[in-house]
Design a protein around this motif. Sequence first.
Motif, PDB file in Angstrom:
ATOM      1  N   ALA A  91      -2.667  34.674  33.253  1.00 11.67           N
ATOM      2  CA  ALA A  91      -1.804  35.438  32.332  1.00 11.67           C
ATOM      3  C   ALA A  91      -2.201  35.094  30.903  1.00 11.67           C
ATOM      4  O   ALA A  91      -2.143  33.932  30.513  1.00 11.67           O
ATOM      5  N   MET A  92      -2.611  36.114  30.163  1.00 13.74           N
ATOM      6  CA  MET A  92      -2.955  35.888  28.757  1.00 13.74           C
ATOM      7  C   MET A  92      -1.670  35.926  27.926  1.00 13.74           C
ATOM      8  O   MET A  92      -0.911  36.892  27.994  1.00 13.74           O
ATOM      9  N   VAL A  93      -1.450  34.900  27.151  1.00 12.86           N
ATOM     10  CA  VAL A  93      -0.285  34.857  26.247  1.00 12.86           C
ATOM     11  C   VAL A  93      -0.780  34.374  24.886  1.00 12.86           C
ATOM     12  O   VAL A  93      -1.848  33.756  24.795  1.00 12.86           O
ATOM     13  N   ASP A  94      -0.027  34.669  23.829  1.00 17.50           N
ATOM     14  CA  ASP A  94      -0.446  34.131  22.538  1.00 17.50           C
ATOM     15  C   ASP A  94      -0.022  32.664  22.460  1.00 17.50           C
ATOM     16  O   ASP A  94       0.761  32.185  23.273  1.00 17.50           O
ATOM     17  N   HIS A  95      -0.575  31.961  21.470  1.00 14.07           N
ATOM     18  CA  HIS A  95      -0.418  30.512  21.445  1.00 14.07           C
ATOM     19  C   HIS A  95       1.050  30.091  21.317  1.00 14.07           C
ATOM     20  O   HIS A  95       1.485  29.127  21.961  1.00 14.07           O
ATOM     21  N   ALA A  96       1.800  30.828  20.493  1.00 22.24           N
ATOM     22  CA  ALA A  96       3.211  30.475  20.293  1.00 22.24           C
ATOM     23  C   ALA A  96       3.968  30.576  21.615  1.00 22.24           C
ATOM     24  O   ALA A  96       4.792  29.719  21.948  1.00 22.24           O
ATOM     25  N   THR A  97       3.678  31.619  22.381  1.00 21.70           N
ATOM     26  CA  THR A  97       4.346  31.797  23.672  1.00 21.70           C
ATOM     27  C   THR A  97       3.934  30.691  24.647  1.00 21.70           C
ATOM     28  O   THR A  97       4.766  30.150  25.374  1.00 21.70           O
ATOM     29  N   TYR A  98       2.628  30.363  24.624  1.00 19.34           N
ATOM     30  CA  TYR A  98       2.128  29.290  25.493  1.00 19.34           C
ATOM     31  C   TYR A  98       2.899  27.989  25.215  1.00 19.34           C
ATOM     32  O   TYR A  98       3.371  27.320  26.136  1.00 19.34           O
ATOM     33  N   LEU A  99       3.028  27.660  23.922  1.00 19.44           N
ATOM     34  CA  LEU A  99       3.710  26.411  23.550  1.00 19.44           C
ATOM     35  C   LEU A  99       5.144  26.429  24.027  1.00 19.44           C
ATOM     36  O   LEU A  99       5.647  25.446  24.582  1.00 19.44           O
ATOM     37  N   ASN A 100       5.808  27.562  23.853  1.00 20.96           N
ATOM     38  CA  ASN A 100       7.213  27.649  24.204  1.00 20.96           C
ATOM     39  C   ASN A 100       7.431  27.560  25.707  1.00 20.96           C
ATOM     40  O   ASN A 100       8.314  26.844  26.179  1.00 20.96           O
ATOM     41  N   LEU A 101       6.617  28.295  26.465  1.00 24.45           N
ATOM     42  CA  LEU A 101       6.795  28.311  27.923  1.00 24.45           C
ATOM     43  C   LEU A 101       6.489  26.951  28.527  1.00 24.45           C
ATOM     44  O   LEU A 101       7.186  26.485  29.429  1.00 24.45           O
ATOM     45  N   THR A 102       5.430  26.303  28.028  1.00 25.44           N
ATOM     46  CA  THR A 102       5.012  25.040  28.647  1.00 25.44           C
ATOM     47  C   THR A 102       5.899  23.874  28.212  1.00 25.44           C
ATOM     48  O   THR A 102       6.075  22.925  28.965  1.00 25.44           O
ATOM     49  N   GLN A 103       6.446  23.953  27.015  1.00 28.95           N
ATOM     50  CA  GLN A 103       7.247  22.822  26.530  1.00 28.95           C
ATOM     51  C   GLN A 103       8.464  22.568  27.426  1.00 28.95           C
ATOM     52  O   GLN A 103       8.823  21.431  27.671  1.00 28.95           O
ATOM     53  N   PHE A 104       9.085  23.634  27.900  1.00 32.16           N
ATOM     54  CA  PHE A 104      10.322  23.451  28.669  1.00 32.16           C
ATOM     55  C   PHE A 104      10.138  23.734  30.164  1.00 32.16           C
ATOM     56  O   PHE A 104      11.108  23.954  30.886  1.00 32.16           O
ATOM     57  N   GLY A 105       8.904  23.735  30.619  1.00 32.07           N
ATOM     58  CA  GLY A 105       8.636  23.823  32.053  1.00 32.07           C
ATOM     59  C   GLY A 105       8.782  25.201  32.662  1.00 32.07           C
ATOM     60  O   GLY A 105       8.895  25.322  33.887  1.00 32.07           O
ATOM     61  N   ASN A 106       8.763  26.251  31.842  1.00 38.08           N
ATOM     62  CA  ASN A 106       8.895  27.612  32.382  1.00 38.08           C
ATOM     63  C   ASN A 106       7.527  28.199  32.726  1.00 38.08           C
ATOM     64  O   ASN A 106       7.138  29.240  32.199  1.00 38.08           O
ATOM     65  N   TYR A 107       6.782  27.517  33.558  1.00 37.30           N
ATOM     66  CA  TYR A 107       5.431  27.967  33.881  1.00 37.30           C
ATOM     67  C   TYR A 107       4.966  27.244  35.149  1.00 37.30           C
ATOM     68  O   TYR A 107       5.623  26.297  35.600  1.00 37.30           O
ATOM     69  N   GLU A 108       3.851  27.708  35.701  1.00 35.88           N
ATOM     70  CA  GLU A 108       3.266  27.022  36.862  1.00 35.88           C
ATOM     71  C   GLU A 108       2.064  26.185  36.433  1.00 35.88           C
ATOM     72  O   GLU A 108       1.928  25.027  36.799  1.00 35.88           O
ATOM     73  N   ALA A 109       1.174  26.826  35.654  1.00 30.23           N
ATOM     74  CA  ALA A 109      -0.009  26.096  35.182  1.00 30.23           C
ATOM     75  C   ALA A 109      -0.452  26.685  33.857  1.00 30.23           C
ATOM     76  O   ALA A 109      -0.121  27.830  33.532  1.00 30.23           O
ATOM     77  N   GLY A 110      -1.172  25.916  33.087  1.00 28.18           N
ATOM     78  CA  GLY A 110      -1.627  26.411  31.785  1.00 28.18           C
ATOM     79  C   GLY A 110      -2.861  25.656  31.321  1.00 28.18           C
ATOM     80  O   GLY A 110      -3.100  24.515  31.746  1.00 28.18           O
ATOM     81  N   LEU A 111      -3.641  26.308  30.491  1.00 25.21           N
ATOM     82  CA  LEU A 111      -4.855  25.670  29.970  1.00 25.21           C
ATOM     83  C   LEU A 111      -4.614  25.276  28.515  1.00 25.21           C
ATOM     84  O   LEU A 111      -4.368  26.120  27.662  1.00 25.21           O
ATOM     85  N   GLY A 112      -4.651  23.984  28.267  1.00 26.85           N
ATOM     86  CA  GLY A 112      -4.373  23.515  26.916  1.00 26.85           C
ATOM     87  C   GLY A 112      -5.278  22.383  26.522  1.00 26.85           C
ATOM     88  O   GLY A 112      -6.217  22.026  27.253  1.00 26.85           O
ATOM     89  N   ASN A 113      -5.009  21.836  25.346  1.00 23.93           N
ATOM     90  CA  ASN A 113      -5.757  20.654  24.924  1.00 23.93           C
ATOM     91  C   ASN A 113      -4.886  19.781  24.036  1.00 23.93           C
ATOM     92  O   ASN A 113      -3.811  20.197  23.620  1.00 23.93           O
ATOM     93  N   PHE A 114      -5.365  18.580  23.794  1.00 18.95           N
ATOM     94  CA  PHE A 114      -4.625  17.666  22.918  1.00 18.95           C
ATOM     95  C   PHE A 114      -5.627  16.875  22.097  1.00 18.95           C
ATOM     96  O   PHE A 114      -6.590  16.340  22.627  1.00 18.95           O
TER      97      PHE A 114
END
Lengths: 533, 312
Positions: A410-433
């Motif tokens: 699922a392609m999402v913009d970065h702001a949406t990615y941050l929001n969904l992943t921060q509170f666990g509303n997702y299954e998997a995501g590709l990120g970095n730190f």
Amino acid sequence: MKKSRIISLVLASALLAGVLAACTPTPPPAQPAQPAPAATGQAAPTEQVPAAQATSEAPLRGLRLATGTEPGAIAPARHGALIPAFMNELTHSYLFRVDTETLEPVPDMVESWTAISDTLFEFTILPGIMFHNGEEVTAYDVVASLFYVQNYPYSRAQHASIYNAEVVDRYTLRIDTGTPNAMLLNDLAHQANATMPRSLIDAGHDFTADPVGNGPFIFDEWSSGDFLNFVRFDNYFNQERMPQLAYTHWRIIPEGASRTIALEAGEIDFIIDVPFPDIARLEANPDIEVHMITGTAFNFLIVNNDLPYFDNRYVRMAIDMAIDKEAAVLASVDGFGIPLWQNTPPVFLGSSAVGARHFDPDYARELLAREGVDPANINMEILASSEEARRRGEVIQANLADIGITVTIAMVDHATYLNLTQFGNYEAGLGNFIAFNLIQFLRATSHIDFIDAQNRGRIYNQELSDLIDLAIATIDTDARTAVLEEASRVANEHVGKIPMHQAILARAFNSDFVLPELSAAGFMSLNVAYWAE
Amino acid sequence: MWKYVVRRFIGLIPILLGTMFIVFMVLHLSPSDPAAFALGEDASPEAIWEWNESRGLNDPVLIQYARYVAMVFWWGDFGTSFRNNVDVSGEIMARFPHTIRLGLVALSAALILALPIGILAAVKKNTWIDNASMFVALIGISIPVFWLGLILVLYLFWLGRWHPWSPGRDWPSFILPGITLGAGMLGAMIRTTRSSILEVMKQDYIKMAQAKGLTKSNVMRKYAIHNAFLPILTGFSTHLGAFITSIILAENIFAWPGIGRLMTQGIAARDYPMVLGCLFMFIFFYAIINIVVDIARTYLDPQVRTYYKLGN
């Protein structure tokens, strides 16, 4: 009929006038000029003259850089981004600075420091350090700044080690960490704890509009959406690291190909974020030098550890072992990355590969079978917030299909990615730190306290969190390194997130330009860079 | 006539309110929190709550919309940017001249070229000139702006080491973004002009003029072009929407410091006030240009002119 003709004529004239008016050039930005320090009644300790001018050589040249991202704010402690942090390195000096080779803090404004106890530290700053407004830096400014920056939440982690601070005398201050905290010196080397003039803090100065500091360059101008200028500070305190550039001019060029061509055409001298597909072409150009270094940015696939299947570490392990990391690096970043199997960035002291895995799809299938998990029941939606991540996701999709796991991207913009992943509303995501040291990395990405924050995988491992806390509280470097190695092993065995690759940092610039320092975190120390001519 | 003009301007208000409402809702329904983005990943839930509270983002969306509308229409204030705390109106005003200049260059150049090419294509119907014109028009309409921009940047540099690059500061810097932006409008207007002229040429009064012995050029100049101008004008206002969308893309490709890029940055950072402010400007100018075109049409069309002269 006459009216119509008049209107037609007016419209035609307007068209021509439009072309002519629109092409009228706007004046070029004023050449950055050295602002005179404000009179404060206190003379600078020594007369600072640019080295080139002192020896009657040609005037210093400036540097024109291009970056893809315009900062939101460049006041220290008012952002959490990398590009403005590079600019803070120009405008501010900190008590400590990060050594580009070791990534360890070394004294900068500090002349000496002693540990009075495990929690109390005394620092003496160099006398005669000047702010850009002409005032001298004192312990009063440092302490006032340490309290002032705590008003801003952008870098909470870097403020956490400072429990209290007090002035001892004009050049001496004490910092109380509350509990033993090995991160103090690292935090004091971070832009989140930069020093600003106390007089301006008290006067309610707007540091976002005018970030007055004491660094090697003075903020000069910001033309929104276009460029930022910083000019050389002649009264910079550190003679050995005195800037050899008259100014740095930062152009905002969002499009990667345009940045590359601007460099090739000689319109800029330096690219901060080099597009990977262009690297080979730039390397072949004798007028351009490409500097590459293994960076600290750690790329991973996060899986939501709270969800069924992903809460089983053997399932996570199977997923990890089924992914061909080399293929993912090739597909996503044209091979400019180091495939990873360990859960901590190998560039940091204390990182360990013990307990890490390797590519073995057969064993991955066996693990799933042993756990009684039917891979057909695992449906994983991976969030990707960039084209690079999408390409990486496609490799993962193909690899996991081989062991029977269905993946959708699922392609999402970065702001949406941050929001969904921060509170666990997702299954998997590709990120970095991007971290500056291993404690920072582990604390943010794997500590229980950072669930609902940067621990996006929702990794819940008490043993790992305790080890991270122990590492923070261990002041002795060797003992701390041993604790971190143990923490790395636990992180590897827990497989809270699936490591993908360590990023390679690239900087491309005019081959006449000399860049002596480039840290794995991306900092360039432009004050020690110079033109070879 | 004045009644018509006033009526059109009053009609602008519901258009602005409606479009702003849609955009406002879309922004607020998107699954992301501007506070989390503005304050960074380290921000505590308390800091996020305070940040939202200080900007009224904890209130119901409709209340927020009403407050925003009152602020914009009553005070003329677009608020403060979430991203960098600057005044949105000031930021837009600083960037808007860049967008206007680029838009004017591209639009003027496209129209100056499109009208004669379209007329020529109609006059030389089914000749190689017509085919070539239609080919150019097809290319202009079909090529996506983002692709054309990049291709121009890459190939012109590789072919001739030519890369005019000082966005908005000198006239060569207008060439590539101007071509990129104007290509779509050029193609669309060539086709519109050609078809309008051909349509007019079928009319009885043209045949009558030809029967009376007027030369082809006289018929074209005195009757065809004049009468084709109205549908051309209508076509222009139709294509304007796509043109404005293209500005946003072209500004990003060529690092043009206009409001299109400002809006893109705002979207990425969930900077609601900046996005809404930029969109307001685009919608407002789109509507204003349409009104001007409509007024011009009423002047040019004798039927409409007479209708309004009769007091309607």
